[in-house]
Design a protein around this motif. Structure first.
Motif, PDB file in Angstrom:
ATOM      1  N   ASP A 485       0.829  -1.206   0.000  1.00 18.94           N
ATOM      2  CA  ASP A 485       0.000   0.000   0.000  1.00 18.94           C
ATOM      3  C   ASP A 485       0.865   1.259   0.000  1.00 18.94           C
ATOM      4  O   ASP A 485       2.061   1.222   0.304  1.00 18.94           O
ATOM      5  N   ARG A 486       0.212   2.370  -0.317  1.00 21.71           N
ATOM      6  CA  ARG A 486       0.901   3.661  -0.387  1.00 21.71           C
ATOM      7  C   ARG A 486       0.320   4.589   0.688  1.00 21.71           C
ATOM      8  O   ARG A 486      -0.707   5.242   0.473  1.00 21.71           O
ATOM      9  N   CYS A 528      -2.248  15.539  -1.980  1.00 20.54           N
ATOM     10  CA  CYS A 528      -2.360  14.129  -1.604  1.00 20.54           C
ATOM     11  C   CYS A 528      -3.249  13.365  -2.586  1.00 20.54           C
ATOM     12  O   CYS A 528      -2.974  12.202  -2.913  1.00 20.54           O
ATOM     13  N   ASN A 529      -4.301  14.004  -3.062  1.00 18.19           N
ATOM     14  CA  ASN A 529      -5.219  13.318  -3.978  1.00 18.19           C
ATOM     15  C   ASN A 529      -4.535  12.931  -5.283  1.00 18.19           C
ATOM     16  O   ASN A 529      -4.932  11.970  -5.946  1.00 18.19           O
ATOM     17  N   TYR A 530      -3.500  13.691  -5.664  1.00 20.57           N
ATOM     18  CA  TYR A 530      -2.783  13.383  -6.902  1.00 20.57           C
ATOM     19  C   TYR A 530      -1.753  12.270  -6.714  1.00 20.57           C
ATOM     20  O   TYR A 530      -1.181  11.793  -7.695  1.00 20.57           O
ATOM     21  N   ASN A 532      -2.335   9.330  -5.373  1.00 26.46           N
ATOM     22  CA  ASN A 532      -2.991   8.022  -5.387  1.00 26.46           C
ATOM     23  C   ASN A 532      -2.743   7.250  -4.087  1.00 26.46           C
ATOM     24  O   ASN A 532      -2.171   6.157  -4.082  1.00 26.46           O
ATOM     25  N   ASP A 534      -3.355   4.949  -0.746  1.00 31.81           N
ATOM     26  CA  ASP A 534      -4.216   3.888  -0.225  1.00 31.81           C
ATOM     27  C   ASP A 534      -4.671   4.213   1.193  1.00 31.81           C
ATOM     28  O   ASP A 534      -5.769   3.841   1.604  1.00 31.81           O
ATOM     29  N   THR A 556     -13.648  11.411   1.079  1.00 29.94           N
ATOM     30  CA  THR A 556     -13.074  10.876  -0.157  1.00 29.94           C
ATOM     31  C   THR A 556     -12.702   9.408  -0.039  1.00 29.94           C
ATOM     32  O   THR A 556     -12.296   8.792  -1.031  1.00 29.94           O
TER      33      THR A 556
END
Length: 557
Positions: A485-486, A528-530, A532, A534, A556
């Motif tokens: 995961d990221r 942060c949304n860019y 991706n 987890d 989100t």
């Protein structure tokens, strides 16, 4: 026959018997007598009212008394740190004066070796130890000292209570009644500075019983003026180009300035310096052997250099506590108030511990506040009087440093009692769930629940007061996030979240007086949304912006 009779009736000296024997004709009241230090004899006697503890110090002649007065007068303005405990007093008396102090005494006292030893004992006792209490501190058989209306009463291993000649309030009684908890050293620019944690046992003297003391080098009379002059002149030096290493520049410049000042101030050192230069010049012409001695006392020069480096490239009086890995928190609240620290080790309580450090002027306090902020690229002024910053005292990258050091600093503009500093140090070794379970900090069932939530991307909120261990608990379970995961962390400058994943990224806000240079929580949320993510980790939720970010994160997913 007459000669034989005279021989048989001649008096015979009896065999010596111990002082405590019933038939000891020469000292019937003496129960014990020992030399606790060369020339210092203590005697325990039994009187009608009980035991008595007497001390006999080395006796001084009239000339030796005058020599002692000369030494005490010369060192009256010196900064000689006295021991904090009885253990320290014994070490000080056994070690004697430092070399730089002995050289001064050599110039002040011209006496025989025996006379010199007597004078030095009394000088060491009055200037660098416990004065009248020194011989009592040297006797390891004394377990307890009680203060009565008539004076001090001691309890030895075999005789108690025993009256003394001390008054009801002798100087340094609180230090005499203290015990050392632990001792270690802190490294700063090649100097090893001793630190002592000790506990006082004198009731009513101070509400804080456990204390933290930094043992910085002692100074001779006039050394403080030398240090101030040197600090002013260091930055007056003309420099061609850019200074690559600020520490080396200050060190070399300060060493050169201090060496010249020491040579000028002392006639003996001036003669030694002239002799050194003459032999060096003759050696270059092959007319003499090169000098092997030094032009000045290296130990004194190093002591002065430490204070210059401490104030110019360190953080003033907070230099040692900031670099001490045994501390968790450091607090400086106002001028002339003791700096408080919070040790990581278990000292028998969980509270703050006062130190022997304090800012004696607001100017020095403000300098440290502004320097802490500047080291993280923040400029404090009237329009921006406070900040939360992160520092790296060793000069490495913050993410590579062993400890994460977060500072909350403020100028007197918003603080009634003057500037203030609050420093939180997070250990580089994050605790694990096993550590928390072994310390009974949380049950295994809660660890299992957190494991499931972390692994399944659930929502976890750690809430509690300051210092409760929220960040510690969160970091301990970060390895439960799958390694594929990221995770992305967002915080307001604390940088306390530890993400062990190769795929992880940490984002931090940035304060600035100009809006276009400021990085807010909303900006980080957009960034942060860019990326991706987890999993998103929000370090703190203590402002409206961070709470809004938390809500957007939940929205989100």
């Amino acid at each position: 026959m007459t000669a034989q009779a005279d021989t048989e009736t001649a008096p015979v000296v009896p065999t010596p018997t111990p002082p405590d024997a019933a038939d000891a004709w020469y000292a019937p009241d003496v129960r014990e007598q020992d030399e606790v230090y060369p020339g210092v004899v203590v005697t325990v006697r039994r009187g009608r009212s009980g035991f008595r503890y007497d001390v006999r110090d080395p006796v001084l002649s009239a000339s030796e008394t005058d020599a002692l007065s000369t030494v005490e007068s010369h060192f009256a303005g010196a900064n000689i740190e006295r021991p904090r405990t009885r253990e320290g007093a014994v070490e000080r008396m056994n070690g004697g004066f430092d070399a730089k102090h002995r050289r001064v005494i050599d110039r002040l006292v011209d006496a025989s070796p025996a006379s010199r030893r007597r004078v030095e004992y009394h000088a060491l006792s009055s200037l660098a130890c416990f004065d009248d209490l020194t011989p009592y501190a040297l006797d390891s058989r004394i377990d307890v000292a009680d203060v009565t209306d008539d004076g001090v009463v001691v309890h030895t291993d075999d005789y108690a209570p025993a009256e003394t000649d001390l008054g009801p309030d002798p100087a340094y009684l609180n230090r005499f009644a203290s015990e050392r908890v632990e001792r270690h050293t802190v490294r700063f620019q090649g100097f090893e500075i001793p630190v002592v944690v000790y506990r006082e046992h004198l009731l009513g003297a101070d509400p804080f019983t456990t204390k933290y003391a930094v043992r910085e080098p002692d100074l001779l009379p006039g050394d403080e003026q030398l240090i101030e002059v040197c600090k002013e002149r260091v930055w007056e030096t003309g420099v061609d180009g850019v200074v690559q290493d600020r520490v080396d520049f200050v060190r070399e410049r300060a060493r050169s300035l201090l060496a010249r000042q020491l040579t000028v101030r002392n006639t003996t050192e001036w003669v030694d310096a002239a002799r050194y230069r003459l032999r060096s010049a003759l050696a270059e012409l092959d007319l003499a052997v090169p000098p092997v001695d030094h032009r000045f006392a290296d130990d004194r020069l190093d002591d002065l250099l430490y204070y210059v480096l401490r104030d110019l490239v360190g953080y003033g009086k907070l230099t040692v506590p900031i670099r001490d890995h045994t501390l968790e928190d450091i607090e400086a609240n106002r001028v002339d108030e003791r700096v408080k620290v919070l040790p990581r080790a278990d000292l028998g309580h969980d509270g703050r511990v006062p130190t022997n450090l304090a800012f004696d002027s607001e100017a020095a306090f403000v300098n440290v506040v502004t320097q802490l902020a500047a080291d993280d690229g923040v400029e404090l002024n009237a329009s921006n009087p406070s900040a939360k910053v992160n520092i790296d005292p060793d000069g490495d990258s913050l993410h590579d440093a062993d400890d994460t050091i977060r500072c909350a600093v403020a100028l007197p503009t918003i603080s009634e009692g003057g500037p203030h500093i609050s420093i939180r140090k997070q250990s580089g070794d994050a605790m694990t769930p096993v550590d928390l379970v072994q310390r009974d900090s949380l049950p295994t069932e809660l660890v299992a629940l957190l494991w499931l939530l972390y692994e399944s991307h659930g929502v976890v909120l750690f809430s509690g007061p300051t210092g409760a261990g929220k960040t510690t608990l969160m970091n301990a379970h970060m390895p439960f996030i799958p390694y594929r995961d990221r995770p992305i962390s967002i915080d307001e400058g604390s940088r306390e979240v530890r993400i062990p994943h190769e795929t992880g990224v940490s984002l931090t806000t940035r304060d600035h007086e100009r809006d276009h240079r400021r990085v807010t929580m909303a900006d980080l949320m957009t960034q942060c949304n860019y990326l991706n993510p987890d999993i998103e980790v929000i370090a703190e939720i203590n402002t409206a912006a961070s709470f809004e970010t938390f809500a957007e994160t939940l929205n989100t997913g």
